[in-house]
Scaffold this active site. Sequence first.
Site, PDB file in Angstrom:
ATOM      1  CB  CYS A 118       4.430  -0.276   1.824  1.00 17.93           C
ATOM      2  SG  CYS A 118       3.438  -1.524   2.668  1.00 17.93           S
TER       3      CYS A 118
ATOM      4  CB  CYS B 286      -0.936   0.014   1.217  1.00 17.08           C
ATOM      5  SG  CYS B 286      -0.078   0.263   2.787  1.00 17.08           S
TER       6      CYS B 286
ATOM      7  CG  ASP C  69      16.377  25.213 -32.793  1.00 17.32           C
ATOM      8  OD1 ASP C  69      16.479  26.398 -32.419  1.00 17.32           O
ATOM      9  OD2 ASP C  69      16.666  24.840 -33.939  1.00 17.32           O
TER      10      ASP C  69
ATOM     11  CG  ASP D 228      14.642  30.769 -31.137  1.00 15.80           C
ATOM     12  OD1 ASP D 228      15.039  31.931 -31.022  1.00 15.80           O
ATOM     13  OD2 ASP D 228      15.165  29.921 -31.880  1.00 15.80           O
TER      14      ASP D 228
ATOM     15  CG  ASP E 287      17.044  28.938 -28.316  1.00 15.02           C
ATOM     16  OD1 ASP E 287      17.036  30.183 -28.314  1.00 15.02           O
ATOM     17  OD2 ASP E 287      16.865  28.251 -29.333  1.00 15.02           O
TER      18      ASP E 287
END
Length: 753
Positions: free
Chosen positions: A16, A13, A636, A434, A640
């Site tokens: 635990c 459970c 990308d 961008d 950036d």
Amino acid sequence: MENTTLKLRGMSCASCASNIEAAIRAVPGVKTCNVNFGAEQAAVTYDPSKTDIAVIQNAVDAAGYTAQPIQDNVLAPEDDTERRVRQAEHQRLTRKVWFSSIISAILVIGSFPAMTGLAIPLIPMWWHDPWLQLVLTAPVLFWAGSDFLINAWKALKRHTATMDTLVAVGTGTAYLYSLFPTFLPQWFTAQGLKPDVYFEAATVIIALLLLGRLLENRAKGKTSEAIRKLMGLQAKTARVIRDDRAIDIPIADVAVGDIILVRPGEKIPVDGEIVTGSSTIDEAMVTGESVPVKKQPGDAVIGATMNKTGSFQFRATRVGKDTFLAQIVKLVQQAQGSKAPIQRLADQVTGWFVPAVIAIAIFTFILWFNLMGNVTMALITTVGVLIIACPCALGLATPTSIMVGTGKGAEHGILIKGAESLELAHKLQTIVLDKTGTITQGKPTVTDYITVKGTAHHNELKLLSLAASVEQNSEHPLAEAVVQYAQSQGVKLANPQAFAAVAGSGVQGDVSDRQVQIGTHRWMQELGITTSALQPQWEQLEYLGKTVIWIAVDGQIEGMMGIADAVKPSSVNAIRMLQKMGLEVVMLTGDNQRTANVIAHEVGIQRVLAEVRPDQKAATVATIQAEDKVVAMVGDGINDAPALAQADVGIAIGTGTDVAIAASDITLISGDLQGIVTAIQLSRATIRNIKQNLFFAFIYNIAGIPIAAGILYPVFGWLLSPVIAGAAMAFSSVSVVTNALRLRNFKPVESRY
């Protein structure tokens, strides 16, 4: 710091999970620990100079559970031992469910005459004999229900409590109480009490809980379906060229540098670079694009993608855990093992849940025994409280949804690094895009080349050679466009001296004893170089939305280039969908304002932040955040990365650089902006699913425990049967997992404008 993921066993459970988490965090040198009950894993960050995995494992063992490091090669075939353990557990539970169910049915049917006071045909009264029930109940309690008793005993020795504690106390109480009227019925009669036994309640409760655990395990197994699908994409063998002949070897034996032959219709086994031959390759697994991509010598190929038409040989560059597919699987596994902030409340409740329920059960017994003087009523309500309480529903509410959600993201080419990112994405208000490589193709080309006539270097090809020679040392997409244009014109390039790149401005270097500077209009002005000779042409190019770079030699303008970068076909539709979803879309670029406005107008963006240098991008994102907005940055490039890290959610285009991807929270493998829309839709669907689960789990316990305690008895004269309480508990966690599995049906909503 080092990170490791441990496979946990023995949890029953959410309590635990809390106990294991506390045990690991108590180890000196452990920085963080997140235990995922749904995935049965622990993600641990630790200082290797202060502790190691063995010490952490010992701490888990001391807490009453076991832990094993997950193998480093995430794409290795599933461990046979793990498969056998899982199958054995399923078979063991199935046997116990059938056994306990049959015994429960016998006892319940045999109890009908006594419960109803009616002689029911075909059911002899001796079926309700307490001695017979005692004999039949013992193997159900002590064999079928042994896990509950053993785990409860282990928890008691550790001075903790779990769901097993509640079950053991509840069924044990019903069983032990039933022993007294079985052995001493006369004493009960003399006291004016009915010598009722509750053996059937104990057996039915155990049968129902075992059935619930069996169904829960089966459902939890489905949450990792995305991982299994990804692993299944991998080829099993590779045809390697060795000693001038092709031999098939297991993919695990492929080494970097091996030359591999791929024929039409075969999967590419590992990542590499084509050396001979050409073909078209279906990269839908990676990019989501259904159109095959043409590949030729020098092009990269990705493992697990499908070769379509041609035959080729390629050199293996990344194998095993380093392949692109392995990295995807690893990211998904990490995300599935992480915790979302929304789970914190459930974790806090789980920490004190079981002790609180035991206290409520004791109070319930004392209250009803004192008010009614009826030990039977007090017993029924006490057992009902212990049995109906379910911390599992709380513990499973969030991680199961996160596991399914991140898996669905991977299926759609969206890699989500953690649950926090998935949760934050649904709160986004502003998307900062961008321009180059994100909105546009990122592959600019030279469309105009204009020189100043009558100067010392009026020869156009010679000037082009000077410019391209300097630009070849730059990684910027515009520099690549210049070099490609020069090569297409057949000019020869020289090695520049004293090369330097000025971020956001341009590059410079010495070629043939000439100082060459190539960059923006602003930079030329800063250098004090007059640009009036080409002013009209510059204004015309900028009016057309083209990026203009100036070429100066020895401090004088010699020419300029107009460079255009086409907008991605999907950008317009994706941006409009984001706006329709109520998000503000901002374009961020280093281009001049006029060029930026042309692109923004084409894609429908109103807010444009132009002429922003790379070192200013992160500050620009922070400025938008200061407007009390939750911001995502999409980019990308290397420049950036700081902005991606600054944003609340950094989204990297997968076709970009590794640095940008590493700094991001979400990666779009295909580079298609539609992935942003899908990621946000998936985030909203996942958080909505989590809230449904948490609502159900909390309401179930908030309403169920008082009802089991008899709160309705004064009004309706009705008590909740412990058997019904057991059924409710068993199926509460199953219902939560089942609701989470609905996310497997998630499909992004796509509109075309």
